[in-house]
Design a protein around this motif. Structure first.
Motif, PDB file in Angstrom:
ATOM      1  N   ALA A  44      42.235  35.414  48.731  1.00 17.17           N
ATOM      2  CA  ALA A  44      42.082  36.125  47.661  1.00 17.17           C
ATOM      3  C   ALA A  44      42.450  35.479  46.238  1.00 17.17           C
ATOM      4  CB  ALA A  44      43.073  37.670  47.613  1.00 17.17           C
TER       5      ALA A  44
ATOM      6  N   ASP B  77      35.791  45.119  50.359  1.00 19.59           N
ATOM      7  CA  ASP B  77      36.873  45.106  51.326  1.00 19.59           C
ATOM      8  C   ASP B  77      36.592  44.980  52.679  1.00 19.59           C
ATOM      9  OD1 ASP B  77      38.816  45.040  49.375  1.00 19.59           O
ATOM     10  OD2 ASP B  77      39.361  47.241  49.157  1.00 19.59           O
TER      11      ASP B  77
ATOM     12  N   ARG C  19      32.346  48.923  39.793  1.00 16.35           N
ATOM     13  CA  ARG C  19      33.220  48.043  39.614  1.00 16.35           C
ATOM     14  C   ARG C  19      33.088  47.357  38.180  1.00 16.35           C
ATOM     15  NH1 ARG C  19      34.115  42.524  39.325  1.00 16.35           N
ATOM     16  NH2 ARG C  19      36.157  41.641  40.535  1.00 16.35           N
TER      17      ARG C  19
ATOM     18  N   VAL D 288      46.468  42.536  38.530  1.00 11.07           N
ATOM     19  CA  VAL D 288      46.125  41.286  39.249  1.00 11.07           C
ATOM     20  C   VAL D 288      47.499  40.460  39.753  1.00 11.07           C
ATOM     21  CG1 VAL D 288      44.867  39.365  39.642  1.00 11.07           C
ATOM     22  CG2 VAL D 288      43.682  41.289  38.581  1.00 11.07           C
TER      23      VAL D 288
ATOM     24  N   THR E 154      49.504  42.840  42.779  1.00 15.37           N
ATOM     25  CA  THR E 154      48.936  43.435  43.855  1.00 15.37           C
ATOM     26  C   THR E 154      48.866  42.395  44.914  1.00 15.37           C
ATOM     27  OG1 THR E 154      46.823  43.086  43.049  1.00 15.37           O
ATOM     28  CG2 THR E 154      47.737  45.273  42.721  1.00 15.37           C
TER      29      THR E 154
ATOM     30  N   ARG F 128      46.507  41.581  47.351  1.00 16.05           N
ATOM     31  CA  ARG F 128      45.328  40.882  47.200  1.00 16.05           C
ATOM     32  C   ARG F 128      44.896  40.489  46.017  1.00 16.05           C
ATOM     33  NH1 ARG F 128      41.292  41.129  51.866  1.00 16.05           N
ATOM     34  NH2 ARG F 128      41.070  38.906  50.973  1.00 16.05           N
TER      35      ARG F 128
ATOM     36  N   LYS G 121      44.182  42.263  43.229  1.00 13.31           N
ATOM     37  CA  LYS G 121      43.132  43.205  42.927  1.00 13.31           C
ATOM     38  C   LYS G 121      43.553  43.865  41.491  1.00 13.31           C
ATOM     39  CE  LYS G 121      41.521  45.917  46.170  1.00 13.31           C
ATOM     40  NZ  LYS G 121      40.893  46.462  47.254  1.00 13.31           N
TER      41      LYS G 121
ATOM     42  N   ASP H 271      38.736  46.620  40.866  1.00 13.05           N
ATOM     43  CA  ASP H 271      38.660  46.067  42.030  1.00 13.05           C
ATOM     44  C   ASP H 271      38.975  47.513  43.147  1.00 13.05           C
ATOM     45  OD1 ASP H 271      37.710  43.490  42.237  1.00 13.05           O
ATOM     46  OD2 ASP H 271      39.782  42.826  41.731  1.00 13.05           O
TER      47      ASP H 271
ATOM     48  N   ASP I 192      36.717  49.125  45.602  1.00  7.06           N
ATOM     49  CA  ASP I 192      37.303  48.754  46.917  1.00  7.06           C
ATOM     50  C   ASP I 192      36.615  47.340  47.075  1.00  7.06           C
ATOM     51  OD1 ASP I 192      38.612  50.878  47.703  1.00  7.06           O
ATOM     52  OD2 ASP I 192      36.593  51.972  48.561  1.00  7.06           O
ATOM     53  N   THR I 193      36.576  46.492  46.080  1.00  4.80           N
ATOM     54  CA  THR I 193      36.319  45.214  46.372  1.00  4.80           C
ATOM     55  C   THR I 193      37.554  44.209  45.933  1.00  4.80           C
ATOM     56  OG1 THR I 193      35.785  45.180  43.721  1.00  4.80           O
ATOM     57  CG2 THR I 193      33.909  45.479  45.358  1.00  4.80           C
ATOM     58  N   VAL I 194      37.424  42.994  46.260  1.00  2.99           N
ATOM     59  CA  VAL I 194      38.236  41.734  45.999  1.00  2.99           C
ATOM     60  C   VAL I 194      37.473  40.648  45.804  1.00  2.99           C
ATOM     61  CG1 VAL I 194      38.186  41.192  48.445  1.00  2.99           C
ATOM     62  CG2 VAL I 194      40.389  40.928  47.341  1.00  2.99           C
TER      63      VAL I 194
END
Length: 182
Positions: free
Chosen positions: A27, A107, A120, A139, A142, A144, A146, A150, A154-156
């Protein structure tokens, strides 16, 4: 009844059921994302300055009106959001992310679809920008790295060519199996 957790290395080897090592994309941290975003803002400013402002001057519209509902503000916002939506959908990265070797992924590892990208880049970025960009700071805290946008989609954001080793161990405790992930 409280059960104490013992460190993974303290379990006897004969209880080992399965040990698996895999690699996952690392990440991207706050500063890498910050510099990529800053570069993206410069690119968007250049697009607006080269394409939008001259057209406004030619047709006689003001480019100095600072209200949010001014035509220049609305068109600048369209360019801003279109840049992030289109670049993320078609390349999984913006030009800023390309320069710093970052990309956006779901994710679960699947390909980015339109709904994910729209959530997003439109909903998430709108929320982050509405609150003075402060939600971007999440960011830092967290696991990862995120951001709010995000979590919404549900993204990274990951490094393209840097990977982390993940070790998953499954142990038989006599009463069941326990899975550990390093």
């Amino acid at each position: 009844m409280v059960q104490q957790m013992m460190p993974m290395q303290d379990f006897p080897k004969e209880r080992l059921v399965k040990e698996e090592i895999s690699y996952t994309a690392k990440a991207a941290g706050f500063w890498m994302r910050f510099w990529a975003f800053l570069l993206d803002l410069l690119i968007i400013g250049a697009i607006t300055g080269i394409l939008v402002k001259p057209v406004f001057k030619v047709i006689g519209l003001s480019v100095n009106d600072g209200t949010w509902y001014a035509p220049i503000s609305i068109l600048s916002a369209v360019v801003y959001f279109a840049y992030f939506v289109l670049m993320t959908k078609f390349f999984a990265q913006t030009l800023g992310k390309m320069v710093f070797g970052l990309k956006v992924m779901k994710d679960n590892g699947e390909k980015l679809d339109w709904m994910t990208v729209l959530f997003r880049e439109l909903v998430g970025r709108f929320m982050s920008n509405t609150f003075l960009k402060i939600p971007y700071l999440i960011v830092i805290f967290t696991p990862r790295h995120k951001g709010v946008h995000d979590f919404v989609a549900d993204t990274v954001v990951v490094h393209e060519s840097v990977f982390e080793q993940v070790k998953e161990v499954q142990l038989n405790t006599g009463t069941g199996k326990i899975r550990f992930t390093d």
